[in-house]
Design a protein around this motif. Structure first.
Motif, PDB file in Angstrom:
ATOM      1  N   PRO A  50     -30.473 -21.289  11.309  1.00  0.00           N
ATOM      2  CA  PRO A  50     -31.465 -20.577  12.124  1.00  0.00           C
ATOM      3  C   PRO A  50     -30.995 -20.255  13.532  1.00  0.00           C
ATOM      4  O   PRO A  50     -31.559 -19.369  14.182  1.00  0.00           O
ATOM      5  CB  PRO A  50     -32.652 -21.540  12.137  1.00  0.00           C
ATOM      6  N   LEU A  51     -29.968 -20.943  14.026  1.00  0.00           N
ATOM      7  CA  LEU A  51     -29.483 -20.712  15.385  1.00  0.00           C
ATOM      8  C   LEU A  51     -28.373 -19.672  15.444  1.00  0.00           C
ATOM      9  O   LEU A  51     -28.281 -18.907  16.412  1.00  0.00           O
ATOM     10  CB  LEU A  51     -28.989 -22.025  16.006  1.00  0.00           C
ATOM     11  N   THR A  52     -27.526 -19.628  14.406  1.00  0.00           N
ATOM     12  CA  THR A  52     -26.382 -18.715  14.426  1.00  0.00           C
ATOM     13  C   THR A  52     -26.496 -17.579  13.419  1.00  0.00           C
ATOM     14  O   THR A  52     -25.768 -16.592  13.526  1.00  0.00           O
ATOM     15  CB  THR A  52     -25.084 -19.484  14.134  1.00  0.00           C
ATOM     16  N   GLY A  53     -27.367 -17.736  12.402  1.00  0.00           N
ATOM     17  CA  GLY A  53     -27.472 -16.738  11.343  1.00  0.00           C
ATOM     18  C   GLY A  53     -26.401 -16.847  10.287  1.00  0.00           C
ATOM     19  O   GLY A  53     -26.365 -16.066   9.335  1.00  0.00           O
ATOM     20  N   LYS A  54     -25.506 -17.832  10.412  1.00  0.00           N
ATOM     21  CA  LYS A  54     -24.406 -17.953   9.456  1.00  0.00           C
ATOM     22  C   LYS A  54     -24.897 -18.519   8.128  1.00  0.00           C
ATOM     23  O   LYS A  54     -25.735 -19.411   8.095  1.00  0.00           O
ATOM     24  CB  LYS A  54     -23.308 -18.860  10.012  1.00  0.00           C
ATOM     25  N   PHE A  55     -24.351 -17.992   7.025  1.00  0.00           N
ATOM     26  CA  PHE A  55     -24.650 -18.524   5.697  1.00  0.00           C
ATOM     27  C   PHE A  55     -23.354 -18.724   4.926  1.00  0.00           C
ATOM     28  O   PHE A  55     -22.348 -18.044   5.179  1.00  0.00           O
ATOM     29  CB  PHE A  55     -25.595 -17.600   4.914  1.00  0.00           C
ATOM     30  N   THR A  56     -23.390 -19.675   3.993  1.00  0.00           N
ATOM     31  CA  THR A  56     -22.240 -19.971   3.143  1.00  0.00           C
ATOM     32  C   THR A  56     -22.709 -20.147   1.713  1.00  0.00           C
ATOM     33  O   THR A  56     -23.564 -20.995   1.438  1.00  0.00           O
ATOM     34  CB  THR A  56     -21.514 -21.254   3.594  1.00  0.00           C
ATOM     35  N   LEU A  57     -22.178 -19.344   0.810  1.00  0.00           N
ATOM     36  CA  LEU A  57     -22.379 -19.511  -0.634  1.00  0.00           C
ATOM     37  C   LEU A  57     -21.104 -20.151  -1.164  1.00  0.00           C
ATOM     38  O   LEU A  57     -20.077 -19.487  -1.308  1.00  0.00           O
ATOM     39  CB  LEU A  57     -22.645 -18.166  -1.301  1.00  0.00           C
ATOM     40  N   ALA A  58     -21.169 -21.453  -1.448  1.00  0.00           N
ATOM     41  CA  ALA A  58     -19.957 -22.220  -1.704  1.00  0.00           C
ATOM     42  C   ALA A  58     -19.726 -22.478  -3.189  1.00  0.00           C
ATOM     43  O   ALA A  58     -20.630 -22.317  -4.017  1.00  0.00           O
ATOM     44  CB  ALA A  58     -20.018 -23.549  -0.950  1.00  0.00           C
ATOM     45  N   TYR A  59     -18.471 -22.877  -3.510  1.00  0.00           N
ATOM     46  CA  TYR A  59     -18.078 -23.349  -4.846  1.00  0.00           C
ATOM     47  C   TYR A  59     -18.266 -22.270  -5.911  1.00  0.00           C
ATOM     48  O   TYR A  59     -18.798 -22.524  -6.989  1.00  0.00           O
ATOM     49  CB  TYR A  59     -18.842 -24.635  -5.224  1.00  0.00           C
ATOM     50  N   LEU A  60     -17.813 -21.066  -5.619  1.00  0.00           N
ATOM     51  CA  LEU A  60     -17.989 -19.939  -6.538  1.00  0.00           C
ATOM     52  C   LEU A  60     -16.743 -19.741  -7.397  1.00  0.00           C
ATOM     53  O   LEU A  60     -15.624 -19.745  -6.882  1.00  0.00           O
ATOM     54  CB  LEU A  60     -18.260 -18.651  -5.751  1.00  0.00           C
ATOM     55  N   PRO A  61     -16.911 -19.532  -8.702  1.00  0.00           N
ATOM     56  CA  PRO A  61     -15.761 -19.210  -9.551  1.00  0.00           C
ATOM     57  C   PRO A  61     -15.141 -17.877  -9.139  1.00  0.00           C
ATOM     58  O   PRO A  61     -15.799 -17.011  -8.554  1.00  0.00           O
ATOM     59  CB  PRO A  61     -16.373 -19.113 -10.959  1.00  0.00           C
ATOM     60  N   GLU A  62     -13.862 -17.715  -9.449  1.00  0.00           N
ATOM     61  CA  GLU A  62     -13.179 -16.461  -9.125  1.00  0.00           C
ATOM     62  C   GLU A  62     -13.866 -15.287  -9.817  1.00  0.00           C
ATOM     63  O   GLU A  62     -14.226 -15.356 -10.990  1.00  0.00           O
ATOM     64  CB  GLU A  62     -11.715 -16.529  -9.558  1.00  0.00           C
ATOM     65  N   ASN A  63     -14.046 -14.208  -9.073  1.00  0.00           N
ATOM     66  CA  ASN A  63     -14.661 -13.004  -9.596  1.00  0.00           C
ATOM     67  C   ASN A  63     -14.466 -11.902  -8.561  1.00  0.00           C
ATOM     68  O   ASN A  63     -14.522 -12.170  -7.356  1.00  0.00           O
ATOM     69  CB  ASN A  63     -16.169 -13.219  -9.843  1.00  0.00           C
ATOM     70  N   THR A  64     -14.227 -10.688  -9.006  1.00  0.00           N
ATOM     71  CA  THR A  64     -14.017  -9.579  -8.071  1.00  0.00           C
ATOM     72  C   THR A  64     -15.291  -8.781  -7.819  1.00  0.00           C
ATOM     73  O   THR A  64     -15.260  -7.787  -7.089  1.00  0.00           O
ATOM     74  CB  THR A  64     -12.944  -8.618  -8.616  1.00  0.00           C
ATOM     75  N   ASN A  65     -16.409  -9.208  -8.389  1.00  0.00           N
ATOM     76  CA  ASN A  65     -17.569  -8.325  -8.426  1.00  0.00           C
ATOM     77  C   ASN A  65     -18.888  -9.052  -8.137  1.00  0.00           C
ATOM     78  O   ASN A  65     -19.890  -8.826  -8.796  1.00  0.00           O
ATOM     79  CB  ASN A  65     -17.653  -7.632  -9.792  1.00  0.00           C
ATOM     80  N   TYR A  66     -18.913  -9.940  -7.127  1.00  0.00           N
ATOM     81  CA  TYR A  66     -20.157 -10.588  -6.737  1.00  0.00           C
ATOM     82  C   TYR A  66     -21.061  -9.603  -5.994  1.00  0.00           C
ATOM     83  O   TYR A  66     -20.585  -8.710  -5.281  1.00  0.00           O
ATOM     84  CB  TYR A  66     -19.883 -11.794  -5.836  1.00  0.00           C
ATOM     85  N   THR A  67     -22.371  -9.789  -6.171  1.00  0.00           N
ATOM     86  CA  THR A  67     -23.368  -9.058  -5.392  1.00  0.00           C
ATOM     87  C   THR A  67     -24.149 -10.075  -4.567  1.00  0.00           C
ATOM     88  O   THR A  67     -24.771 -10.982  -5.115  1.00  0.00           O
ATOM     89  CB  THR A  67     -24.331  -8.277  -6.299  1.00  0.00           C
ATOM     90  N   VAL A  68     -24.087  -9.939  -3.249  1.00  0.00           N
ATOM     91  CA  VAL A  68     -24.772 -10.845  -2.343  1.00  0.00           C
ATOM     92  C   VAL A  68     -26.082 -10.197  -1.907  1.00  0.00           C
ATOM     93  O   VAL A  68     -26.098  -9.041  -1.457  1.00  0.00           O
ATOM     94  CB  VAL A  68     -23.908 -11.177  -1.113  1.00  0.00           C
ATOM     95  N   VAL A  69     -27.191 -10.938  -2.040  1.00  0.00           N
ATOM     96  CA  VAL A  69     -28.528 -10.402  -1.787  1.00  0.00           C
ATOM     97  C   VAL A  69     -29.167 -11.142  -0.616  1.00  0.00           C
ATOM     98  O   VAL A  69     -29.148 -12.376  -0.566  1.00  0.00           O
ATOM     99  CB  VAL A  69     -29.417 -10.541  -3.040  1.00  0.00           C
ATOM    100  N   VAL A  70     -29.731 -10.390   0.313  1.00  0.00           N
ATOM    101  CA  VAL A  70     -30.516 -10.955   1.418  1.00  0.00           C
ATOM    102  C   VAL A  70     -31.953 -10.503   1.212  1.00  0.00           C
ATOM    103  O   VAL A  70     -32.246  -9.297   1.226  1.00  0.00           O
ATOM    104  CB  VAL A  70     -29.987 -10.476   2.782  1.00  0.00           C
ATOM    105  N   ALA A  71     -32.865 -11.450   0.990  1.00  0.00           N
ATOM    106  CA  ALA A  71     -34.254 -11.105   0.673  1.00  0.00           C
ATOM    107  C   ALA A  71     -35.205 -12.015   1.434  1.00  0.00           C
ATOM    108  O   ALA A  71     -34.918 -13.204   1.635  1.00  0.00           O
ATOM    109  CB  ALA A  71     -34.508 -11.224  -0.831  1.00  0.00           C
ATOM    110  N   GLY A  72     -36.344 -11.456   1.860  1.00  0.00           N
ATOM    111  CA  GLY A  72     -37.321 -12.250   2.579  1.00  0.00           C
ATOM    112  C   GLY A  72     -38.625 -11.510   2.753  1.00  0.00           C
ATOM    113  O   GLY A  72     -38.754 -10.334   2.410  1.00  0.00           O
ATOM    114  N   GLN A  73     -39.605 -12.202   3.298  1.00  0.00           N
ATOM    115  CA  GLN A  73     -40.925 -11.624   3.492  1.00  0.00           C
ATOM    116  C   GLN A  73     -40.906 -10.550   4.578  1.00  0.00           C
ATOM    117  O   GLN A  73     -40.280 -10.713   5.629  1.00  0.00           O
ATOM    118  CB  GLN A  73     -41.923 -12.717   3.856  1.00  0.00           C
TER     119      GLN A  73
END
Length: 405
Positions: free
Chosen positions: A234-257
């Motif tokens: 909440p202070l820096t806005g940084k996010f980490t999606l960790a421990y992901l298998p290798e893939n060239t085609n991830y889609t990252v989604v930001v969703a909220g109210q």
């Protein structure tokens, strides 16, 4: 979040307890040429409407059969000294180490979490073992855990332990989907939604604008279709999606109210690169505002039996084929009803650009159209058409869901 991460890295117990600095064998038997080691840690996806979610794990049991019940033989067991864990401190890749145990070489398909009992007379010195704190409050509410203290909560898993090797796994606990309210009683039940995933040295990191950091969830789906999600710092806005298998085609989604859903497509993850930087802190993701409308209903089977353990998910599809996880909720544990508030405008998307700025454009999808699906234990299909078209801003569309075994 950095303070929290340092705290967990500094923890160390001797014997068969929580472990950070090395491996220890628990549960009997020495490692031989026909055995390997399972190492376990716990992390969390975001929770909805809670400031704290506490659980106390007494034991972790492992079995090679997905169908073994809690009374059968051949269970391998890791006992853990009582340690109350706040799941909401384990976002953005932060881990709580749980320990390790030797296992016969082979493939394992079931993990069970056995939780500690809540004390009859909780106090500051002897607090509730399993509890939650609603956002904006300070009182702890009992988190009821049916079957959690006897046979344990059953988790589906699939991992191999190789002779002389370490299987390093993470229990990715989704508190948001694991807590359900029991009618109007004021009670809350725990029905764990946990993915058992390998601990890899990979991640997707990025930044959202700090003005929205407290109101969005960042997610993706891995190559095994497990939903991975986190909340930004909440202070820096940084996010980490960790421990992901290798893939060239991830889609990252930001969703909220009250926000347009934003997606970044074709994001690569590789062991060679390790961490993929989605965007720098100087160019944070800031979706435009959006009007909202609601959908509500009840989940049952074809015999009109209420499915009180169901989870309802709302997804959208980009015109280029990627699926976006926008929102999800567990149904009421007594009435099986649900309600979701969803953005009305079409999602925006940007292709991943290594070292470059993200350029978002509005997708040509039909605005306000979602696929609404329910899932429940023992049910594999849905006889209700999942397509949902929202009404005007502030309206509620009623959509009951019927599931089929």
């Amino acid at each position: 979040m950095r303070t929290t991460a340092r705290l967990f890295k500094s923890l160390s117990w001797s014997g068969c307890g929580l472990l950070v600095t090395g491996l220890v064998a628990c549960g009997g038997g020495g490692g031989g040429p026909s055995s390997g080691t399972l190492k376990l840690a716990m992390t969390d996806a975001p929770a909805c409407g809670y400031d704290h979610v506490y659980v106390t794990v007494n034991k972790i049991r492992v079995h090679q059969s997905a169908n073994a019940d809690g009374t059968e033989a051949d269970w391998s067991e890791l006992s853990i000294p009582a340690q109350r864990i706040d799941l909401l401190s384990l976002t953005n890749g932060v881990l709580q180490e749980l320990g390790s145990l030797p296992l016969p070489a082979g493939t394992y398909q079931q993990v069970r979490l056995v939780l500690a009992d809540n004390p009859a007379n909780p106090s500051q010195a002897n607090p509730l073992a399993n509890a939650l704190v609603l956002s904006g409050t300070t009182d702890e509410i009992v988190l009821r855990t049916p079957s959690g203290q006897q046979s344990g909560f059953k988790l589906q898993a699939h991992f191999a332990v190789q002779s002389g090797q370490i299987a390093d796994m993470v229990l990715d606990f989704n508190a948001c989907r694991s807590i359900v309210k029991a009618g109007s009683s004021g009670n809350y039940n725990l029905k764990p939604v946990v993915a058992v995933i390998p601990r890899l040295t990979t991640a997707i990191e990025g930044y959202v604008d700090t003005s929205i950091a407290a109101q969005v969830v960042v997610s993706t789906r891995d190559s095994n279709n497990n939903l991975r999600a986190t909340v930004p710092n909440p202070l820096t806005g940084k996010f980490t999606l960790a421990y992901l298998p290798e893939n060239t085609n991830y889609t990252v989604v930001v969703a909220g109210q009250n926000l347009t859903t934003a997606a970044v497509t074709h994001v690569p993850v590789s062991l060679a690169t390790g961490v993929t930087l989605l965007n720098p802190s100087t160019s944070p993701i800031l979706p435009a505002p959006s009007g909202m409308a609601s959908v509500a209903g009840v989940v049952s089977n074809s015999s009109n039996v209420l499915l009180t353990d169901a989870v309802v998910s709302a997804r959208q599809s980009l015109s280029t084929g990627q699926t976006l996880d926008v929102a999800a909720t567990g149904v009421n544990a007594t009435t099986a009803d649900y309600s979701l508030s969803l953005p009305l405008v079409a999602a925006v998307k940007a292709p991943y650009a290594s070292g470059g700025a993200l350029t978002f454009s509005t997708d040509t999808m039909l605005a306000g159209r979602y696929n609404l699906t329910g899932t429940a234990s023992g049910y594999t299909t849905q006889s209700t058409d999942p397509v949902l078209d929202l009404g005007a801003a502030g309206s509620t569309t009623v959509k009951d869901l019927v599931l089929t075994p």
